[in-house]
Write a protein that holds these residues in place. Structure first.
Motif: not given
Ligand code: FAD
Length: 687
Positions: A536-539, A513-523, A613-618, A585-588
């Motif tokens: 890594g780059d799974v493409s 859903d492209a929402r940014p999260w602080h990684f710690q929030e997942l822990l 994903v490690d990518d640009q957020s809006y 993100r948009i290719e995965t």
């Protein structure tokens, strides 16, 4: 003889200050049968410790109440250092950031201990039936050492006494201002007195016997539990007395809303702590009581210490600026030595934490923080053992990990006290005085230590550091671990995600859903271990193949995910398997990943909250987590993170065997766990 009522409990906690409450909070997350008792009739309402370091805020956030502390507290951004100029008049000599920029997503804040205790009480209540039983204290304690290693046994027998309201509410004096003398260690300890009083009181004459598997003494600097175990604190024989005054100041001093360390030429020093609700706290070291060998310290005459005395001291130090007040919220004279226990437990059955095992001055704002972090370290370990998930041997890591922190703290406090309380040097020939440069340097260095972020736990069965050099932790016989079986990290795969340290936080986006999260929030601190696959780059086909190979092994019958998860429980009740990839993100999509990384629930469909994903957020930039962790997207890595957010292991993406060996060294297969704990674990830990 009259038979006393008897009951059994998994964990008995004595003391409902910060350390005891953190412990109860962990127990609430795991669904452990727990009782927590405190001799006092009420929690505290103001005063006492107030500084919350950034690591403590990260921990609060992981329990879901960080936002309460963050919004109610005063935020401290800058420290101003004031020193006498050549004519002896105080001037601002430096400004430094209060929290080192970039070390955490939180900065140091201040809020009084009563509010912190409130957050814990609410958190515990929302998750469990555990309630603090006030006006209850232990009067007898026995540990049957012959049962210490039996996982099913209740080797601890405690007699509890229920106090009357009057007993649980010691006289606070009839001063108009609430004061810390209520729980102050300047007044003689009242445990003995309470014990005597209750023996005469018919009204509150109820006794009961509790049998416990584990017990925590979080009963403060004068710990009764520590005394019963015959354990002692070692350290300096000097006690310092600090005057603490919480006021709304009326002053022309320009930096009163900054944290300040002010050294006057010859009238002493004051620490200024701007607080919530317009309050400001002044800390002044009043006197030192020298101890005569092992004899009791010289008695401090409490009647000489009043809010006026503390204020007058502040006025002398702040001269030529003026300071007075009309409203005083709280004050205390707080007597403390710098001491630490040599032994943090009796047979890893009865543990000590917080002020019960280390004491030091309040200047660095560490008391509450280190106490909370002691039981943040211990709680999940005890809960995992009680539930049968982990072997008792992990309990040894409490002392090996926390004693070093306590020792570092005492050492730091020692250095810092001298620099803080010393008279500034008049010139370079003045060897008696302290150098302002040294003070500033100590302050800056101390800030890293004080933040709690620098904590780095040594090698153990739950911290698989790199290299052959096995650190011989305190009381922890790591050399006994079979080296051929010992899992060893490859730190070079994630150079800044240090094994032994807490996981730093950067933003990642949810793949779905492209929402940014602080990684710690997942822990979240919900008792689960995290296995994080930085795929890594799974493409790139090679990276994708590695991720796929690992997925096959994880999904295979008999994998560690299955062996340690109770049959019928959710697949992620013990291990939360998270993936962070680095392809665009948009290719995965999540369907590019092996199913084990995005499990399917027949009632709820795919789990969309496992792949990031490690990518640009809006709206919130690019978190650059790969760059910040020092992970090469062309290589990736697999990481194990403990339930308390400390990094256990870093290895190659597809080294399934290392992951399996890591968990096998201390976990008990679900099929071998006691039945009642198994059913409880299913209920509590499954989402
Ligand atoms: P505590 O907070 O001391 O909690 C221990 C609990 O155990 C208490 O609730 C007590 O009632 C209970 N208890 C004790 N004995 C028994 C028993 N026999 N049976 C049952 N219950 C028992 N730190 C700072 O950083 N800045 C400050 O300004 C500051 N001021 C302080 C002022 C005072 C008066 C005191 C006492 C402490 C102060 N501290 C300060 C220290 C800080 O409060 C402690 O470091 C912190 O609270 C430690 O947490 P704890 O849970 O280990 O112990």
């Amino acid at each position: 003889a009259v038979q006393l009522p008897m009951s059994e409990v998994d964990v008995l906690i004595v003391g409902a200050g910060p350390a005891g409450l953190m412990m109860a909070n962990w127990m609430s997350r795991y669904g452990i049968k727990t009782r927590i008792v405190d001799k006092r009739g009420t929690k505290i309402f103001n005063g006492q410790a107030d500084g919350l370091q950034c690591r403590t805020l990260e921990i609060f956030d992981s329990f879901g109440f960080g936002h309460r502390a963050w919004s109610e507290s005063n935020h401290m951004l800058e420290i101003c250092l004031w020193n006498p100029d050549s004519s002896g008049v105080i001037r601002r000599s430096d400004r430094i950031p209060d929290t080192i920029p970039g070390i955490s997503r939180f900065q140091q804040v201040v809020l009084h201990q009563g509010r912190i205790e409130r957050f814990f009480l609410d958190s515990i209540e929302s998750q469990s039936n555990i309630r603090v039983e006030r006006g209850v204290m232990p009067i007898q304690l026995e540990l049957d050492e012959s049962l210490a290693e039996d996982p099913e046994a209740y080797p601890i027998t405690v007699t509890l006494k229920h106090l009357s309201e009057a007993e649980a509410t010691p006289d606070q004096g009839n001063g108009q201002v609430a004061n810390g003398l209520f729980r102050s260690n300047l007044s003689s300890d009242d445990t003995q007195e309470l014990l005597q009083r209750i023996s005469l009181d018919d009204k509150a004459n109820t006794l009961e016997v509790v049998k416990a598997k584990y017990m925590l003494g979080a009963d403060g600097a004068r710990s009764w539990v520590r005394g019963q175990l015959g354990l002692q604190l070692d350290g300096s024989s000097t006690d310092y007395v600090w005057g603490v005054l919480d006021i709304i100041p009326i002053t022309d001093f320009p930096d009163i809303r900054m944290r300040c360390a002010i050294h006057s030429a010859s009238s002493g020093s004051v620490m200024v702590i701007p607080r919530e609700n317009k309050l400001v706290r002044l800390y002044i070291q009043l006197t030192t009581t020298e101890k005569d060998g092992d004899q009791k310290g010289a008695k401090v005459d409490r009647s000489t210490i009043t809010p006026e005395v503390i204020l007058q001291s502040a006025q002398r130090i702040l001269h030529p600026y003026k300071i007075s007040y009309e409203y005083c919220d709280w004050w205390t004279a707080y007597q403390i030595g710098q001491r630490v226990g040599t032994c943090f437990s009796a047979r890893e059955r009865i543990f000590l934490a917080g002020d019960a095992i280390h004491t030091h001055s309040p200047k660095a704002g560490q008391g509450m923080n280190v106490s909370l972090q002691d039981t943040y370290n211990l709680g999940w370990k005890i809960a995992s053992v009680v539930k049968g998930i982990a072997d008792r041997s992990i309990l040894k890591t409490y002392q090996s990990e926390r004693r070093r922190i306590a020792q570092d703290l005492i050492e730091f406090d020692h250095k810092f006290s001298r620099l803080f309380s010393g008279r500034p040097a008049k010139d370079i020939m003045d060897n008696e005085g302290i150098s302002i440069k040294a003070f500033k340097e100590a302050f800056e260095k101390g800030n890293m230590f004080a933040s709690g972020i620098a904590v780095n736990y040594g090698t153990s069965m739950i911290v698989a550091k790199e290299g052959d050099a096995v650190e011989q932790g305190d009381g922890l016989d790591v050399s006994a671990t079979d080296k051929t079986l010992r899992v060893i990290s490859q730190q070079s795969l994630a150079t800044s995600l240090k094994v032994g340290m807490r996981t730093p936080s950067f933003k990642v986006l949810n793949q779905s859903d492209a929402r940014p999260w602080h990684f710690q929030e997942l822990l979240q601190s919900d008792g689960r271990w995290r296995v994080v696959i930085f795929a890594g780059d799974v493409s790139v086909p090679e990276q994708r193949a590695k991720m796929w190979r690992l997925g096959e092994r994880l999904a295979a019958p008999g994998s560690f995910l299955q062996r340690y998860t109770v049959s019928g429980a959710r697949y992620d009740s013990v291990f939360d398997l998270l993936t962070v990839h680095a392809a665009p993100r948009i290719e995965t999509s999540i369907f590019d990943f092996h199913e084990v990384f995005r499990p399917f629930d027949p009632h709820q469909g795919w789990d969309y909250w496992k792949i990031y994903v490690d990518d640009q957020s809006y709206h919130e930039g690019h978190g650059q987590i790969y760059r910040n962790y020092g992970i090469d997207p062309a290589v990736g890595c697999a990481v194990i993170i403990r339930p308390d957010q400390y990094v256990s292991y870093v290895g190659t993406v597809d080294d399934y065997d290392a992951l399996d060996r890591f968990f096998s060294s201390f976990m008990t297969p679900a099929s071998q766990r006691p039945a009642d704990q198994t059913s409880r674990s299913t209920r509590k830990l499954a989402n």
